[in-house]
Design a protein around this motif. Structure first.
Motif, PDB file in Angstrom:
ATOM      1  N   ILE A   1     -25.885   8.670   2.681  1.00  0.00           N
ATOM      2  CA  ILE A   1     -24.947   8.405   3.780  1.00  0.00           C
ATOM      3  C   ILE A   1     -25.694   7.983   5.045  1.00  0.00           C
ATOM      4  O   ILE A   1     -25.129   7.323   5.922  1.00  0.00           O
TER       5      ILE A   1
ATOM      6  N   THR B   1     -25.375   4.309   6.022  1.00  0.00           N
ATOM      7  CA  THR B   1     -24.099   3.673   6.342  1.00  0.00           C
ATOM      8  C   THR B   1     -24.041   3.189   7.790  1.00  0.00           C
ATOM      9  O   THR B   1     -24.688   3.748   8.680  1.00  0.00           O
TER      10      THR B   1
ATOM     11  N   ASN C   1     -21.523   3.578   9.701  1.00  0.00           N
ATOM     12  CA  ASN C   1     -20.853   4.592  10.509  1.00  0.00           C
ATOM     13  C   ASN C   1     -21.834   5.626  11.062  1.00  0.00           C
ATOM     14  O   ASN C   1     -21.750   6.004  12.238  1.00  0.00           O
TER      15      ASN C   1
ATOM     16  N   TYR D   1     -18.068  11.061   7.349  1.00  0.00           N
ATOM     17  CA  TYR D   1     -18.916  10.096   6.670  1.00  0.00           C
ATOM     18  C   TYR D   1     -18.561   8.649   7.015  1.00  0.00           C
ATOM     19  O   TYR D   1     -19.449   7.814   7.187  1.00  0.00           O
ATOM     20  N   ASN D   2     -17.278   8.351   7.108  1.00  0.00           N
ATOM     21  CA  ASN D   2     -16.856   6.951   7.196  1.00  0.00           C
ATOM     22  C   ASN D   2     -16.120   6.575   8.468  1.00  0.00           C
ATOM     23  O   ASN D   2     -15.647   5.439   8.587  1.00  0.00           O
ATOM     24  N   ASP D   3     -15.972   7.517   9.431  1.00  0.00           N
ATOM     25  CA  ASP D   3     -15.216   7.170  10.631  1.00  0.00           C
ATOM     26  C   ASP D   3     -15.600   8.094  11.789  1.00  0.00           C
ATOM     27  O   ASP D   3     -16.317   9.075  11.614  1.00  0.00           O
TER      28      ASP D   3
END
Length: 437
Positions: free
Chosen positions: A168, A171, A173, A337-339
């Motif tokens: 992660i 990424t 983000n 993780y994504n936002d």
């Protein structure tokens, strides 16, 4: 998956390894001498060996086999079904072993991927570095702070290209969260919080009786340096992480994911004070690590990090099962993780910074590229050690029930010899020991 040729290879390599050990051909602590290998050039293939081919190991095989410049030459697992499934997953015909040293000894292998249980991270990683192999090792980097320190030192001493499996980190983000925090647009950060809220049902292990290892399992090798224990299904595949002999529970398992943007964004290396409280309160089973835990870390630059774990909380925390929070004097950032979302304090206007951090081509691709360029990876073993140590510090504070003062330079506790006793395993089961670095 049960191809007879693969099975013959596995059995032959097992017999070869047993014979070599009986003859004392390979020391558990000292690798065979290796000539320094030629590094793959920009347009050449990288030959990989995989050590540990359970669910995570096979997932990594699936990832790396997609790259045109990768050749999978060997797979290794002490549990025969996992090893043979890895052959099928690879889509090729790699050699199969049940002793990781046979993989490290091969001069045609450029690098190894280690996805064993935590208690088997340090010894193969160090021996691979000493054998001039580049190394990708799953998170957390090692079973203890002392082991992680030696792994990092070995990688630096032998100038290895290393990457801890904290994917992660690569990424966009996580890069964005780190550069927002570093920019100062949230004001002075006084507190960071990371949390996990579990429903409890999926974590319940039950209390199965001790029994006999499954067919095809070299249980003595699986235990390795860990204490002798009767075989119990809960101490084997996946659930091993909830027993102190092999892992550190949810804190060790997720610290590298959730605390990563905190250390990165705050440009921090280690806390100076740690206190913890918790236990296995919600789950009535034979697991050992806590299902409920609060850890407070104070850092030298006047801010603190709080780790929160709660089981039997299907509603989550702040509406999420896990997350990251930075509390600043101008506003708060909530992320995952994504936002992420920024909530300004009343009367404050927060302007996000322009991107400043170079982006990654992908966690696995980055490692392959750096093997060829001989540059440092973003989750190299030194960074991996610093990140992993945060989890170990919290677990040590819990197990000693002391408020601990940590000297990160000396890597020692200044106020507790009991806590210092947790820096390494008290005794490594023979014939295993940590290699000298």
């Amino acid at each position: 998956m049960t191809d007879p040729i693969s099975r013959r290879n596995f059995l032959a390599s097992s017999a070869l390894a047993t014979g070599a050990l009986a003859a004392g051909a390979v020391s558990a602590a000292t690798p065979s001498p290796h000539p320094r290998p030629r590094h793959p050039g920009p347009n050449e293939q990288i030959t990989l060996g995989f050590i540990g081919t359970g669910g995570m190991g096979r997932g990594l095989i699936n990832t790396f086999k997609r790259f045109d410049d990768v050749r999978i030459a060997a797979v290794c697992d002490v549990y025969e079904p996992h090893a043979l499934e890895a052959v099928s997953t690879s889509g090729g015909n790699p050699d199969v072993y049940d002793d990781f040293r046979r993989v490290i000894d091969r001069e045609d292998i450029d690098a190894v991927v280690i996805a064993t249980p935590d208690h088997w991270h340090a010894i193969p990683s160090i021996l691979a570095c000493q054998a001039d192999k580049d190394v990708y090792c799953e998170k957390p980097l090692a079973w203890s702070i002392g082991e992680g320190s030696l792994v990092a030192k070995a990688s630096e001493k032998h100038q290895r290209v290393t990457q801890m499996g904290n994917l992660i980190h690569a990424t966009d983000n996580y890069h964005r969260i780190a550069e927002i925090v570093q920019s100062g647009c949230l004001g002075k950060i006084t507190k960071a919080r990371v949390w996990m809220a579990r429903d409890g049902k999926s974590d319940f292990l039950g209390t199965p009786e001790n029994g006999t290892p499954p067919a095809g399992c070299n249980y003595d090798m699986w235990l390795g340096p860990a204490p002798e224990r009767p075989f119990n299904p809960n101490r084997f595949t996946f659930n091993w992480r909830f027993f102190w002999d092999y892992g550190g529970g949810f804190l060790s398992d997720f610290v590298c994911h959730l605390v990563d943007p905190v250390l990165w964004g705050m440009k921090a290396k280690a806390p100076e004070f740690i206190v913890a409280s918790g236990g296995r309160y919600a789950l009535d089973d034979n697991g050992e690590t806590p299902d409920t835990l609060e850890v407070i870390y104070r850092f030298p630059t006047d801010w603190q990090l709080i780790w929160s774990l709660q089981t039997s909380a299907p509603h989550g925390f702040r509406g999420r099962s896990s997350g990251i929070e930075f509390v600043g004097t101008k506003g708060t950032l909530h992320g995952h993780y994504n936002d992420y979302v920024i909530i300004p304090n009343p009367g404050e206007e927060i302007v996000e910074p322009e991107p400043t951090l170079p982006r990654s081509p992908g966690h696995h691709r980055e490692w392959l590229n750096k093997i060829k360029s001989r540059e440092l990876c973003s989750c190299n073993f030194r960074y991996g050690h610093e990140l992993t140590a945060v989890g170990h510090l919290g677990n040590i504070a819990l197990r000693t029930q002391e408020a601990l003062q940590w000297d990160s330079g000396a890597e020692r506790f200044t106020n507790s010899e009991e806590a210092n006793g947790h820096l390494f395993r008290n005794e490594y089961r023979k014939p295993w020991d940590l290699p000298k670095v």
